[in-house]
Write an enzyme that holds these catalytic residues in place. Structure first.
Site, PDB file in Angstrom:
ATOM      1  N   GLN A  89      41.296  38.480  85.157  1.00  0.00           N
ATOM      2  CA  GLN A  89      40.561  37.126  84.520  1.00  0.00           C
ATOM      3  C   GLN A  89      41.244  35.676  85.489  1.00  0.00           C
ATOM      4  OE1 GLN A  89      39.294  36.790  80.173  1.00  0.00           O
ATOM      5  NE2 GLN A  89      41.345  38.070  80.308  1.00  0.00           N
ATOM      6  N   HIS A 124      36.712  36.461  87.277  1.00  0.00           N
ATOM      7  CA  HIS A 124      36.521  34.852  87.297  1.00  0.00           C
ATOM      8  C   HIS A 124      36.718  34.134  88.580  1.00  0.00           C
ATOM      9  CE1 HIS A 124      37.237  35.085  82.522  1.00  0.00           C
ATOM     10  NE2 HIS A 124      36.080  35.627  83.019  1.00  0.00           N
ATOM     11  N   GLY A 154      48.278  40.119  78.300  1.00  0.00           N
ATOM     12  CA  GLY A 154      48.186  38.940  78.537  1.00  0.00           C
ATOM     13  C   GLY A 154      47.197  38.050  78.510  1.00  0.00           C
ATOM     14  N   THR A 155      46.019  38.704  77.443  1.00  0.00           N
ATOM     15  CA  THR A 155      44.817  37.803  77.473  1.00  0.00           C
ATOM     16  C   THR A 155      44.488  37.844  75.804  1.00  0.00           C
ATOM     17  OG1 THR A 155      42.346  37.531  77.758  1.00  0.00           O
ATOM     18  CG2 THR A 155      43.315  39.952  77.568  1.00  0.00           C
ATOM     19  N   VAL A 204      52.517  38.769  73.669  1.00  0.00           N
ATOM     20  CA  VAL A 204      53.237  38.365  72.693  1.00  0.00           C
ATOM     21  C   VAL A 204      53.024  38.024  71.455  1.00  0.00           C
ATOM     22  CG1 VAL A 204      54.930  37.377  74.455  1.00  0.00           C
ATOM     23  CG2 VAL A 204      53.027  35.943  73.717  1.00  0.00           C
TER      24      VAL A 204
HETATM   25  C1  BV8 Z   1      28.931  34.251  81.023  1.00  0.00           C
HETATM   26  C2  BV8 Z   1      37.439  29.344  84.644  1.00  0.00           C
HETATM   27  C3  BV8 Z   1      26.520  34.759  81.065  1.00  0.00           C
HETATM   28  C4  BV8 Z   1      38.345  29.737  85.830  1.00  0.00           C
HETATM   29  C5  BV8 Z   1      37.165  30.452  82.646  1.00  0.00           C
HETATM   30  C6  BV8 Z   1      29.287  36.309  74.177  1.00  0.00           C
HETATM   31  C7  BV8 Z   1      30.009  35.929  72.798  1.00  0.00           C
HETATM   32  C8  BV8 Z   1      30.609  34.939  72.901  1.00  0.00           C
HETATM   33  C9  BV8 Z   1      30.449  33.732  73.735  1.00  0.00           C
HETATM   34  C10 BV8 Z   1      30.074  34.125  75.088  1.00  0.00           C
HETATM   35  C11 BV8 Z   1      29.299  35.399  75.097  1.00  0.00           C
HETATM   36  N1  BV8 Z   1      28.931  35.522  76.471  1.00  0.00           N
HETATM   37  C12 BV8 Z   1      29.143  34.398  77.109  1.00  0.00           C
HETATM   38  C13 BV8 Z   1      29.733  33.475  76.243  1.00  0.00           C
HETATM   39  C14 BV8 Z   1      30.165  32.315  76.625  1.00  0.00           C
HETATM   40  C15 BV8 Z   1      31.517  32.152  77.393  1.00  0.00           C
HETATM   41  C16 BV8 Z   1      32.494  32.450  76.360  1.00  0.00           C
HETATM   42  O1  BV8 Z   1      32.990  33.804  76.416  1.00  0.00           O
HETATM   43  N2  BV8 Z   1      32.943  31.491  75.536  1.00  0.00           N
HETATM   44  C17 BV8 Z   1      34.014  31.820  74.611  1.00  0.00           C
HETATM   45  C18 BV8 Z   1      35.151  31.006  74.908  1.00  0.00           C
HETATM   46  C19 BV8 Z   1      33.554  31.592  73.179  1.00  0.00           C
HETATM   47  N3  BV8 Z   1      31.445  32.962  78.612  1.00  0.00           N
HETATM   48  C20 BV8 Z   1      30.785  32.381  79.768  1.00  0.00           C
HETATM   49  O2  BV8 Z   1      30.315  31.489  79.718  1.00  0.00           O
HETATM   50  C21 BV8 Z   1      31.053  33.446  80.884  1.00  0.00           C
HETATM   51  N4  BV8 Z   1      29.759  33.419  81.337  1.00  0.00           N
HETATM   52  O3  BV8 Z   1      29.041  35.013  79.971  1.00  0.00           O
HETATM   53  O4  BV8 Z   1      27.684  34.199  81.546  1.00  0.00           O
HETATM   54  C22 BV8 Z   1      26.049  33.600  80.276  1.00  0.00           C
HETATM   55  C23 BV8 Z   1      25.435  32.454  81.014  1.00  0.00           C
HETATM   56  C24 BV8 Z   1      24.803  31.333  80.310  1.00  0.00           C
HETATM   57  C25 BV8 Z   1      24.965  31.237  78.774  1.00  0.00           C
HETATM   58  C26 BV8 Z   1      25.518  32.118  77.956  1.00  0.00           C
HETATM   59  C27 BV8 Z   1      26.098  33.473  78.699  1.00  0.00           C
HETATM   60  C28 BV8 Z   1      32.059  32.871  81.709  1.00  0.00           C
HETATM   61  C29 BV8 Z   1      33.470  33.173  81.321  1.00  0.00           C
HETATM   62  C30 BV8 Z   1      34.456  32.629  82.472  1.00  0.00           C
HETATM   63  C31 BV8 Z   1      34.740  31.284  81.916  1.00  0.00           C
HETATM   64  N5  BV8 Z   1      35.809  30.501  82.925  1.00  0.00           N
HETATM   65  N6  BV8 Z   1      38.024  29.705  83.499  1.00  0.00           N
HETATM   66  C32 BV8 Z   1      39.600  28.722  85.412  1.00  0.00           C
HETATM   67  O5  BV8 Z   1      39.545  27.787  85.137  1.00  0.00           O
HETATM   68  O6  BV8 Z   1      40.369  29.866  85.717  1.00  0.00           O
HETATM   69  S1  BV8 Z   1      37.638  31.216  81.280  1.00  0.00           S
HETATM   70  C33 BV8 Z   1      39.577  30.904  81.010  1.00  0.00           C
HETATM   71  O7  BV8 Z   1      39.685  31.731  79.923  1.00  0.00           O
HETATM   72  C34 BV8 Z   1      40.128  31.531  82.085  1.00  0.00           C
HETATM   73  O8  BV8 Z   1      39.250  32.106  83.315  1.00  0.00           O
HETATM   74  C35 BV8 Z   1      40.814  32.939  81.685  1.00  0.00           C
HETATM   75  O9  BV8 Z   1      41.003  34.069  82.455  1.00  0.00           O
HETATM   76  C36 BV8 Z   1      40.098  33.201  80.567  1.00  0.00           C
HETATM   77  C37 BV8 Z   1      40.684  33.906  79.368  1.00  0.00           C
HETATM   78  O10 BV8 Z   1      41.948  33.167  78.816  1.00  0.00           O
HETATM   79  P1  BV8 Z   1      43.098  34.036  78.989  1.00  0.00           P
HETATM   80  O11 BV8 Z   1      43.327  34.731  80.325  1.00  0.00           O
HETATM   81  O12 BV8 Z   1      43.103  35.127  77.961  1.00  0.00           O
HETATM   82  O13 BV8 Z   1      44.242  33.008  78.773  1.00  0.00           O
HETATM   83  P2  BV8 Z   1      44.744  32.448  77.282  1.00  0.00           P
HETATM   84  O14 BV8 Z   1      45.450  31.214  77.726  1.00  0.00           O
HETATM   85  O15 BV8 Z   1      43.381  32.337  76.506  1.00  0.00           O
HETATM   86  O16 BV8 Z   1      45.507  33.716  76.570  1.00  0.00           O
HETATM   87  C38 BV8 Z   1      46.977  33.918  77.121  1.00  0.00           C
HETATM   88  C39 BV8 Z   1      47.337  35.272  76.350  1.00  0.00           C
HETATM   89  O17 BV8 Z   1      48.673  35.659  77.103  1.00  0.00           O
HETATM   90  C40 BV8 Z   1      47.593  34.954  75.049  1.00  0.00           C
HETATM   91  O18 BV8 Z   1      47.045  35.951  74.154  1.00  0.00           O
HETATM   92  C41 BV8 Z   1      49.134  34.739  74.791  1.00  0.00           C
HETATM   93  O19 BV8 Z   1      49.612  35.486  73.388  1.00  0.00           O
HETATM   94  C42 BV8 Z   1      49.343  35.929  75.869  1.00  0.00           C
HETATM   95  N7  BV8 Z   1      50.790  35.525  76.500  1.00  0.00           N
HETATM   96  C43 BV8 Z   1      51.332  34.446  76.905  1.00  0.00           C
HETATM   97  N8  BV8 Z   1      52.651  34.545  77.424  1.00  0.00           N
HETATM   98  C44 BV8 Z   1      52.751  35.940  77.681  1.00  0.00           C
HETATM   99  C45 BV8 Z   1      51.443  36.435  77.005  1.00  0.00           C
HETATM  100  N9  BV8 Z   1      51.160  37.934  76.929  1.00  0.00           N
HETATM  101  C46 BV8 Z   1      52.213  38.681  77.885  1.00  0.00           C
HETATM  102  N10 BV8 Z   1      53.397  38.156  78.395  1.00  0.00           N
HETATM  103  C47 BV8 Z   1      53.570  36.662  78.169  1.00  0.00           C
HETATM  104  N11 BV8 Z   1      54.626  36.503  78.849  1.00  0.00           N
END
Ligand code: BV8
Length: 248
Positions: free
Chosen positions: A104, A122, A190-191, A217
């Site tokens: 991602q 993404h 890491g997601t 984590v």
């Molecule tokens: C789509 C842009 C069809 C690029 C991003 C079904 C159900 C619910 C909602 C939806 C669904 N289908 C669609 C949706 C809507 C939406 C969605 O999912 N919303 C959610 C938030 C409710 N999805 C979309 O819109 C997707 N498109 O489905 O198209 C559609 C079309 C129209 C209408 C409906 C559907 C598009 C999704 C992509 C969005 N773009 N970013 C950018 O700016 O980078 S999302 C953004 O979040 C990033 O891309 C990122 O990749 C993504 C996920 O985040 P994570 O990578 O998980 O990062 P996060 O900070 O959240 O978490 C970090 C993790 O790491 C934590 O768990 C933490 O504990 C851990 N961590 C931290 N340090 C460490 C670690 N782990 C290990 N080691 C460490 N050191």
């Protein structure tokens, strides 16, 4: 046998390994995550920055925010988690197994660490496109002087990433679906597992019979068979060493 040993045993015999990564893998390269403490979404509403509507409303703000992230990605170095994923790929492929890294992340650190079978679910920060024609350009690794930059076909340049409300590319979705047909071990690393359809891949892998393993984590909503708690840059090298020995 603790979970790491059990997972290492599963890695050793796996014929098809798929890894799903998120921002946590790049955290130890100094790139902030989205939802954690100090995360990118802290103080920023993602709907104001990571949607086509946001870009239409304020292309300069969105262009500036993504250009800052692009320059941070260019300056960052892959960390031990990225390196371990590239090593895992080499071991699995050398044993005639199949491998896919579904990320991602948009920073291309996996590729810089040597991962080859990468699917950018993404998109990428390092590629931008004319927001009208879609023609892609790869900007020089220097900060944009103005925001937004004019595109090659009369539109504005936007990052070639998938925003909320935008569809993932057919190619990426097809590559992910294909990987799930031969996957028998699925690592999710890491997601926060809250963004779909990427987060849905974990359940689809389990439904297809794969052993599922989470490296994080913190706890996430993902339902998995094994959880290896800890930073990816610590856990993943340990897992690869436990599975294959300390092969340089
Ligand atoms: C789509 C842009 C069809 C690029 C991003 C079904 C159900 C619910 C909602 C939806 C669904 N289908 C669609 C949706 C809507 C939406 C969605 O999912 N919303 C959610 C938030 C409710 N999805 C979309 O819109 C997707 N498109 O489905 O198209 C559609 C079309 C129209 C209408 C409906 C559907 C598009 C999704 C992509 C969005 N773009 N970013 C950018 O700016 O980078 S999302 C953004 O979040 C990033 O891309 C990122 O990749 C993504 C996920 O985040 P994570 O990578 O998980 O990062 P996060 O900070 O959240 O978490 C970090 C993790 O790491 C934590 O768990 C933490 O504990 C851990 N961590 C931290 N340090 C460490 C670690 N782990 C290990 N080691 C460490 N050191």
């Amino acid at each position: 046998m603790d979970d790491l040993e059990a997972v290492a045993a599963a890695v050793r015999v796996a014929r098809g390994v798929v890894v799903l990564t998120g921002a946590g893998v790049s955290a130890e390269s100094g790139l902030p995550t989205f939802r954690g403490d100090g995360g990118l979404w802290r103080g920023h509403d993602p709907m104001r920055l990571a949607t086509p509507e946001a870009f239409d409303l304020d292309p300069a703000l969105v262009s500036e925010w993504y250009d800052l992230r692009r320059m941070a990605a260019e300056a960052a170095e892959p960390n031990a988690a990225h390196v371990a994923m590239a090593e895992l790929e080499r071991h699995v492929v050398a044993a005639d197994g199949r491998f896919a890294l579904l990320t991602q992340n948009v920073d291309r650190l996996h590729q810089r660490a040597g991962s080859e079978r990468v699917v950018e679910l993404h998109g990428s920060l390092l590629v931008w496109r004319d927001h009208r024609s879609g023609r892609r350009v790869t900007p020089e690794p220097t900060p944009f002087q103005t925001h937004p930059l004019p595109g090659p076909d009369g539109g504005w340049l936007r990052p070639d990433v998938v925003w909320f409300g935008e569809y993932l590319s057919e190619a990426a979705l097809a590559a992910a679906a294909s990987a799930l047909t031969w996957c028998d071990l699925f690592l999710v690393v890491g997601t926060s597992a809250v963004v779909y359809p990427a987060a849905g891949l974990v359940g689809r892998a389990a439904a297809a019979g794969a052993v599922t393993v989470e490296v994080n984590v913190a706890a996430t909503p993902a339902h998995v068979d094994h959880r290896l708690a800890g930073p990816a840059a610590v856990v993943l090298p340990r897992l690869v060493e436990a599975a294959f020995g300390n092969v340089a």
